[in-house]
Write a protein that holds these residues in place. Structure first.
Motif, PDB file in Angstrom:
ATOM      1  N   TYR A 125       2.290 -11.420   7.577  1.00 15.69           N
ATOM      2  CA  TYR A 125       0.988 -10.582   7.049  1.00 15.69           C
ATOM      3  C   TYR A 125       2.151  -9.996   5.755  1.00 15.69           C
ATOM      4  CZ  TYR A 125      -2.363 -11.331  10.764  1.00 15.69           C
ATOM      5  OH  TYR A 125      -3.005 -11.736  11.424  1.00 15.69           O
ATOM      6  N   ASP A 163      -5.650  -3.830   3.908  1.00 10.50           N
ATOM      7  CA  ASP A 163      -4.340  -4.464   4.004  1.00 10.50           C
ATOM      8  C   ASP A 163      -3.600  -3.207   2.889  1.00 10.50           C
ATOM      9  OD1 ASP A 163      -1.202  -5.832   3.811  1.00 10.50           O
ATOM     10  OD2 ASP A 163      -2.355  -7.316   3.237  1.00 10.50           O
ATOM     11  N   ARG A 187      -2.185  -5.256  10.214  1.00 12.37           N
ATOM     12  CA  ARG A 187      -1.201  -5.641  10.676  1.00 12.37           C
ATOM     13  C   ARG A 187      -0.214  -6.161   9.878  1.00 12.37           C
ATOM     14  NH1 ARG A 187      -2.421  -8.320  15.770  1.00 12.37           N
ATOM     15  NH2 ARG A 187      -4.495  -8.380  15.975  1.00 12.37           N
ATOM     16  N   SER A 188       0.118  -5.889   8.164  1.00 11.96           N
ATOM     17  CA  SER A 188       0.945  -5.263   7.456  1.00 11.96           C
ATOM     18  C   SER A 188       1.527  -4.369   8.377  1.00 11.96           C
ATOM     19  CB  SER A 188       0.476  -6.467   5.815  1.00 11.96           C
ATOM     20  OG  SER A 188      -0.625  -4.767   5.861  1.00 11.96           O
TER      21      SER A 188
END
Length: 378
Positions: A22, A216, A150-151
């Motif tokens: 990610y 993100d 997820r990052s």
């Protein structure tokens, strides 16, 4: 192997592979292998619920729908930036910095992500809280939704007592287009643009809905670090990258000409970024110099945001049709040859009313210049 040791190994492996996938965009195992590791961890945690911790990779998507968002007071205010719109204003800013500091100033120049600003708080290296910018001093606690991104690392290599970072949450153009394609098939209203889609997603009361939106983040500032000293913005960004954050692309430079060239380069290459941008940010690099320069009541004196003018492109008018609004209002609309503007394909533009058509003498077959008002409405 003892189950505690296996749980630790699985968490470490999932965090490592998640970072590679990610943040670095360089996965080393298949999605299937990752899913199998995650399933095994879920099984062990179900057997030993006392071992479940908030920072476990299995806890990214909470199972409980929230009733509302609590307010959050930012210890380090999330200031907004003064906007500039011309080369002359950029030159004036650089001259002010050189005169105030008595030297040629070094800057960090970064694309300005068109998203939603948030603060992420870590204690002893563990993500504990995240909040929207709000008015800069008070925002909303959206921790559960931020966990679905997820990052955003749940645990950091360094275990500082406290760390607060600032970043911009966004929806990538690819995800936005995919989401709108699905909504069109389902007969749902299309989302206006990636920024509004990201803001709406982050304020969903059900974290599962937010998770489906695949948001993100780009981290661009260190707000607070207990137990660690830094001398420059560049040093803080390097440190944040070492802590596995996705850090904003940036260049270090000095002098008005170099700043102008980099602003132009970012604009020329804006579609190469996965996120929409609406400008470029110029920041003084030295943290000591920032303290010396201080802030006004509204903005820090050591940074400005150069705002790009709306993108314009020619298109041909293929037809003029009448659109019936929900309240029965009739609005003429131009059907255009497709043009890509600000990250989306434009095929229609409102003509407002008959008087505008007469005034501008708009006819089928004409070539017109199309731009987005506020990067939203053609």
């Amino acid at each position: 192997m003892d189950y505690r040791e296996e749980i630790k190994q699985l968490r470490d492996a999932l965090n490592e592979h998640g970072y590679k996938y990610y943040v670095l965009d360089a996965p080393t195992i298949s999605d299937y292998e990752y899913d199998m590791l995650n399933r095994r961890l879920e099984e062990l945690e179900a057997q030993h619920p006392e071992e479940v911790t908030p920072d476990s990779p299995t806890q990214r998507i909470g199972g409980k729908t929230l009733e509302g968002f609590a307010s959050y007071t930012h210890e380090s205010p999330l200031e907004s930036l003064q906007d500039v719109f011309s080369a002359e204003e950029v030159e004036e800013f650089c001259q002010r910095m050189d005169e105030a500091l008595g030297k040629e100033t070094a800057y960090s120049l970064e694309p300005k992500v068109d998203g939603l600003s948030v603060a992420l708080e870590y204690r002893e290296g563990v993500f504990v809280r995240g909040a929207t910018r709000g008015d800069g001093r008070t925002g909303e606690d959206v921790t559960e939704n931020l966990k679905t991104i997820r990052s955003i690392p749940m645990v950091l290599p360094d275990k500082l007592p406290r760390l607060i970072v600032r970043g911009e949450v966004y929806m990538s153009r690819a995800v936005f287009e995919e989401l709108n394609a699905q909504r069109e098939i389902q007969g749902k209203p299309l989302l206006a643009n990636p920024r509004n889609a990201a803001a709406g997603s982050l304020r969903q009361l059900d974290p599962k809905v937010c998770a489906e939106r695949k948001l993100d983040i780009q981290v661009f500032n260190l707000q607070l670090a207990e137990g660690r000293e830094f001398v420059s913005h560049q040093e803080t960004l390097d440190y944040l990258a070492s802590q596995r954050f996705r850090v904003i692309p940036h260049k270090m430079l000095s002098g008005t000409a170099a700043c102008q060239a980099e602003i132009a380069r970012i604009n020329d290459n804006r579609m190469e970024y996965p996120f929409d941008i609406d400008g470029a940010v110029i920041k003084v690099n030295s943290l000591t110099d920032r303290v010396k320069l201080g802030s006004t009541a509204k903005f820090p004196k050591w940074a400005v945001a150069f705002k790009y003018p709306p993108e314009k492109k020619p298109a041909q008018v293929l037809d003029i049709v009448i659109q019936v609004g929900r309240t029965g209002v009739l609005t003429p609309k131009a059907v255009l040859t497709p043009v890509r503007l600000a990250g989306t394909n434009v095929t229609n533009a409102t003509l407002h009313n008959q008087d505008l058509i007469r005034e501008k003498d708009i006819r089928i077959g004409d070539t017109v210049i199309v731009q987005k008002a506020g990067e939203i409405i053609p």
